[in-house]
Write a protein that holds these residues in place. Structure first.
Motif, PDB file in Angstrom:
ATOM      1  N   GLU A   1       0.820  -1.216   0.000  1.00  0.00           N
ATOM      2  CA  GLU A   1       0.000   0.000   0.000  1.00  0.00           C
ATOM      3  C   GLU A   1       0.852   1.265   0.000  1.00  0.00           C
ATOM      4  OE1 GLU A   1      -1.984   1.674   3.748  1.00  0.00           O
ATOM      5  OE2 GLU A   1      -2.165  -0.492   4.045  1.00  0.00           O
TER       6      GLU A   1
ATOM      7  N   GLN B   1      -6.341  -1.130  15.363  1.00  0.00           N
ATOM      8  CA  GLN B   1      -7.119  -1.581  14.214  1.00  0.00           C
ATOM      9  C   GLN B   1      -7.443  -3.059  14.427  1.00  0.00           C
ATOM     10  OE1 GLN B   1      -5.269  -0.373  10.532  1.00  0.00           O
ATOM     11  NE2 GLN B   1      -6.152  -2.082   9.403  1.00  0.00           N
TER      12      GLN B   1
ATOM     13  N   GLU C   1     -12.639  -4.114   6.176  1.00  0.00           N
ATOM     14  CA  GLU C   1     -12.974  -2.994   7.051  1.00  0.00           C
ATOM     15  C   GLU C   1     -13.322  -3.521   8.426  1.00  0.00           C
ATOM     16  OE1 GLU C   1     -16.748  -0.931   6.348  1.00  0.00           O
ATOM     17  OE2 GLU C   1     -17.054  -2.304   4.679  1.00  0.00           O
TER      18      GLU C   1
ATOM     19  N   TRP D   1     -11.873   1.424  10.177  1.00  0.00           N
ATOM     20  CA  TRP D   1     -10.796   1.363   9.193  1.00  0.00           C
ATOM     21  C   TRP D   1     -11.316   0.676   7.938  1.00  0.00           C
ATOM     22  CZ3 TRP D   1      -9.243  -3.319   7.211  1.00  0.00           C
ATOM     23  CH2 TRP D   1      -9.545  -4.467   7.948  1.00  0.00           C
TER      24      TRP D   1
ATOM     25  N   LYS E   1      -9.802  -0.819   3.984  1.00  0.00           N
ATOM     26  CA  LYS E   1      -8.729  -1.072   3.014  1.00  0.00           C
ATOM     27  C   LYS E   1      -9.333  -1.902   1.899  1.00  0.00           C
ATOM     28  CE  LYS E   1      -4.097  -3.230   2.749  1.00  0.00           C
ATOM     29  NZ  LYS E   1      -3.429  -2.243   1.878  1.00  0.00           N
TER      30      LYS E   1
ATOM     31  N   THR F   1      -4.825   2.145   3.456  1.00  0.00           N
ATOM     32  CA  THR F   1      -5.751   2.021   4.572  1.00  0.00           C
ATOM     33  C   THR F   1      -6.325   3.393   4.890  1.00  0.00           C
ATOM     34  OG1 THR F   1      -4.495   0.174   5.476  1.00  0.00           O
ATOM     35  CG2 THR F   1      -6.016   1.275   6.964  1.00  0.00           C
TER      36      THR F   1
ATOM     37  N   TRP G   1      -8.158   5.386   7.863  1.00  0.00           N
ATOM     38  CA  TRP G   1      -8.506   5.399   9.285  1.00  0.00           C
ATOM     39  C   TRP G   1      -9.500   6.530   9.496  1.00  0.00           C
ATOM     40  CZ3 TRP G   1      -3.108   5.179   8.002  1.00  0.00           C
ATOM     41  CH2 TRP G   1      -2.537   3.905   8.161  1.00  0.00           C
TER      42      TRP G   1
END
Length: 329
Positions: A82, A226, A248, A264, A266, A273, A275
């Motif tokens: 990422e 997370q 998520e 969160w 992604k 990601t 947040w």
């Protein structure tokens, strides 16, 4: 402004440096580690047996000594992907090696020889420490090796994933002065944070977690917890984990001595990601370093108000407010 810390920068051109992600040993015998205070973002990620790895992301700084460098797991690759980071590690699980060949990641491996050469110069052993907790990387040398291989060393600056509170702006959430994460798999695998008024002092069952460079306790300004799906891989003799970082889920946001809930997201292994606060906006944090903890959703998390009188080496006491990973408060 550094988009990952909210702190002012005298050289904005440093934001065009390509990110480097380093897998750092977090076994008790590996502490204190080098380089963590120079990272723009630090992840704590579960491995097997209740031990975690620290994945340090370097954008604006290139420290000469980072480590001890340790092995990778296949889900660590989601974080390298990422950020499109040059990934520095020392070996990996079978699942890591089965996956990395399909990702196209630029990685420097301190265990497996690279036929392209140049990798051996990146890593050195520190004779003052015991193996396997004594392998270190120099990021300037790592980047020289990357350049020799034709890898890009620059990248377009990214927008900040965070919003930062302005001076005098009060944080939101419930007052929490003490936060404990019980990493599954080991009774002594917990980590405790105490709010100091300026940051979150990090402690483990073995005492304060300090920086090698200064001997001072690591004290992030913000904590993101997370909660992620995690399970043991069926048939894996070492008890390795399958951890899902794309998707998520629930997020706990600790900043300014306050704790609140968010989410969160992604979208894919290569997607960034997000947040988010409960209202869907980017999380609003204090300026300073942030540590992101990728915690199995089944983990027990304790939060309490006034500081306790416990010694730093004791196991956290029962009776603090429990935050079940998959449920509500």
């Amino acid at each position: 402004m550094n988009p990952l810390t909210g702190l002012p920068m005298s050289r904005p051109d440093l934001l065009r440096q390509r990110p480097v992600l380093v897998s750092i040993d977090n076994h008790p015998d590996a502490r204190p580690q080098a380089g963590l205070t120079a990272a723009d973002l630090v992840y704590e990620v579960p491995a097997e047996g209740g031990i975690t790895r620290l994945l340090a992301l370097f954008v604006t700084q290139r420290p000469e000594r980072v480590g001890p460098v340790r092995s990778s797991r296949h889900y660590f690759l989601d974080l390298a992907l990422e950020w499109d980071a040059i990934y520095v590690h020392a070996g990996g699980s079978p699942q890591h090696y089965a996956r990395i060949v399909r990702t196209g990641l630029d990685d420097l491996d301190g265990v497996r020889a690279d036929p392209r050469g140049g990798g051996r110069r990146v890593f050195t052993r520190d004779a003052r420490r015991k193996m396997p907790h004594n392998l270190y990387a120099s990021l300037p040398v790592a980047l020289t090796a990357a350049e020799e291989r034709g890898w890009a060393l620059t990248a377009p600056p990214r927008p900040s994933p965070f919003a930062f509170r302005s001076a005098g702006e009060e944080p939101t959430g419930e007052r929490v002065d003490r936060l404990v994460i019980h990493w599954p798999g080991w009774r002594r695998g917990w980590v405790r944070y105490r709010w100091t008024g300026a940051g979150y002092l990090r402690e483990t069952a073995f005492g304060p977690h300090v920086a090698e460079e200064t001997g001072d306790p690591l004290t992030p300004a913000n904590l993101l917890i997370q909660l992620v799906p995690a399970r043991t891989i069926a048939g894996d003799a070492e008890g390795r984990l399958e951890v899902e970082l794309a998707g998520e889920g629930r997020l706990l946001i600790a900043s300014g001595g306050r704790l609140r809930e968010g989410r969160w997201q992604k979208a894919s292994p290569t997607a960034p990601t997000r947040w988010l606060e409960a209202d869907g906006r980017p999380v609003r944090l204090a300026s300073g370093p942030t540590w992101v903890h990728l915690v199995p959703a089944s983990a027990r998390i304790e939060a309490s108000g006034p500081p306790s009188s416990q010694g730093s080496g004791e196991e956290p006491a029962e009776g603090a407010e429990g935050l079940e990973g998959t449920g509500g408060r």
